[in-house]
Enzyme design. Structure first.
Site, PDB file in Angstrom:
ATOM      1  N   LYS A   2      -2.234  -2.782   7.865  1.00 18.56           N
ATOM      2  CA  LYS A   2      -3.483  -2.404   8.517  1.00 18.56           C
ATOM      3  C   LYS A   2      -3.677  -3.230   9.782  1.00 18.56           C
ATOM      4  CE  LYS A   2      -6.352  -0.651   4.741  1.00 18.56           C
ATOM      5  NZ  LYS A   2      -7.612  -0.840   3.986  1.00 18.56           N
ATOM      6  N   ARG A  24      -0.597  -2.039  -6.828  1.00 19.48           N
ATOM      7  CA  ARG A  24      -0.750  -3.151  -5.873  1.00 19.48           C
ATOM      8  C   ARG A  24      -1.696  -4.205  -6.438  1.00 19.48           C
ATOM      9  NH1 ARG A  24      -1.140  -4.711  -0.193  1.00 19.48           N
ATOM     10  NH2 ARG A  24      -3.297  -5.033   0.459  1.00 19.48           N
ATOM     11  N   HIS A  68      -3.856  -9.254   3.581  1.00 12.59           N
ATOM     12  CA  HIS A  68      -5.314  -9.277   3.726  1.00 12.59           C
ATOM     13  C   HIS A  68      -5.691 -10.120   4.941  1.00 12.59           C
ATOM     14  CE1 HIS A  68      -6.132  -8.349  -0.810  1.00 12.59           C
ATOM     15  NE2 HIS A  68      -5.948  -7.259  -0.094  1.00 12.59           N
ATOM     16  N   ARG A 121       0.871  -1.171   0.000  1.00 14.69           N
ATOM     17  CA  ARG A 121       0.000   0.000   0.000  1.00 14.69           C
ATOM     18  C   ARG A 121       0.912   1.227   0.000  1.00 14.69           C
ATOM     19  NH1 ARG A 121      -1.968  -3.558   4.006  1.00 14.69           N
ATOM     20  NH2 ARG A 121      -4.072  -4.370   3.573  1.00 14.69           N
ATOM     21  N   HIS A 140      -2.582   2.807  -6.193  1.00 13.61           N
ATOM     22  CA  HIS A 140      -3.125   1.579  -5.616  1.00 13.61           C
ATOM     23  C   HIS A 140      -3.330   0.503  -6.679  1.00 13.61           C
ATOM     24  CE1 HIS A 140      -4.655  -0.436  -2.091  1.00 13.61           C
ATOM     25  NE2 HIS A 140      -5.744  -0.813  -2.743  1.00 13.61           N
ATOM     26  N   TYR A 164      -9.435 -11.101  -6.767  1.00 17.73           N
ATOM     27  CA  TYR A 164      -8.523 -11.197  -7.909  1.00 17.73           C
ATOM     28  C   TYR A 164      -8.838 -12.391  -8.793  1.00 17.73           C
ATOM     29  CZ  TYR A 164      -6.061  -7.589  -5.429  1.00 17.73           C
ATOM     30  OH  TYR A 164      -5.766  -6.407  -4.801  1.00 17.73           O
TER      31      TYR A 164
END
Length: 304
Positions: free
Chosen positions: A182, A253, A276, A159, A250, A285
């Site tokens: 995150k 990524r 994730h 990110r 982004h 994806y």
């Protein structure tokens, strides 16, 4: 007007989200706006200053009234789902701190919406974007900086906040990088040789001294590099190359993940590389890949 007790509870929850959950400043700002909007509506809906006691007695009908009001403001399903998620998070906190029953809030159904699929670039377009970024500034160290950041986004699937969060203690960059993502979740990502070389070139040209606790990537005045600078240079390159508006930092990524998947990468491994929390996020994806295959099928099959 929102009662002081309710406002204090909101500020305490936001502080908890930031300190314990590692929520970004951007998300904290969104949560604050969503909850302030919710509390303002409930204050007017109830016709009284909403202290903690009435706040804890919100009913299913109150929640339906709020959601109907949001719909009347032309709030889309995706945005309303985000707002409801913030409200539920706040009420889970209140239930824990105040011992109330949050069922009326937590039982509110999130509106259904079709998730937007990631919009990756083709491999050659991603490489063209990286190569062209080097030509955007007449200041060599700034060009090297911008190219290094975007190469990290594509080469490591970072990110932009993660790339700009790298500090002097992370250099010299070796075959792997330890990233705090995150929710303060830690992961180790491989670093391809072009990304290592791009960062090395930038550091050799950068006029500012990099200490262990200072950011690697600097703005022209020496402070931490603002993400907007990278967004602007990518937008300029996008226009020069005739790429779609979805070609953002982004998207690099997204491209990293999609290109790995297309090359036979394991979905679980890609989940770990991206950081994730849920496999369902990474599975978007596979939908991209399926959409691409169907497009080829429909265009090429003689019976289509």
């Amino acid at each position: 007007m929102i009662a002081p007790a309710a406002r204090d509870a909101l500020q305490n929850w936001l502080a908890t989200q930031k300190a314990l959950q590692g929520v970004s400043d951007h998300t904290i700002s969104a949560y604050s706006g969503d909850l302030t909007e919710f509390l303002t509506f409930m204050t007017e809906h109830k016709g009284q200053s909403l202290g903690l006691a009435p706040l804890l007695r919100i009913t299913v009908q109150d929640m339906r009234g709020w959601m109907a009001f949001m719909r009347g403001q032309d709030i889309g399903s995706r945005s309303l789902a985000r707002k409801l998620s913030a409200v539920k998070g706040f009420y889970r906190y209140l239930a824990e701190k105040e011992g109330c029953d949050p069922t009326a809030v937590l039982s509110a159904r999130s509106p259904k919406f079709q998730r937007k699929l990631p919009r990756p670039l083709a491999p050659d377009a991603a490489q063209d974007l990286i190569d062209t970024i080097d030509l955007q500034s007449q200041t060599p160290w700034v060009s090297a900086r911008d190219q290094a950041v975007v190469t990290l986004l594509y080469g490591c699937g970072l990110r932009i906040s993660e790339a700009l969060g790298l500090c002097g203690r992370d250099i010299p960059i070796g075959p792997t990088l330890r990233i705090i993502g995150k929710g303060r979740k830690e992961r180790v990502v491989p670093v391809i040789a072009p990304a290592r070389e791009a960062v090395k070139k930038y550091l050799e040209l950068c006029p500012y001294r990099v200490e262990p606790e200072t950011p690697i990537f600097r703005g022209v005045r020496g402070g931490a590099l603002n993400p907007r600078a990278i967004q602007r240079v990518v937008a300029a390159v996008r226009m020069q190359l005739g790429l779609p508006a979805t070609a953002t930092p982004h998207a690099m990524r997204h491209s990293f993940a999609t290109h790995l998947l297309n090359a036979g990468g394991d979905l679980r491994a890609i989940q770990e590389l991206l950081g994730h929390a849920s496999l369902s996020t990474t599975q978007a994806y596979t939908a991209v890949d399926t959409a691409r295959l169907m497009e080829v099928y429909n265009r090429a099959h003689p019976k289509a």
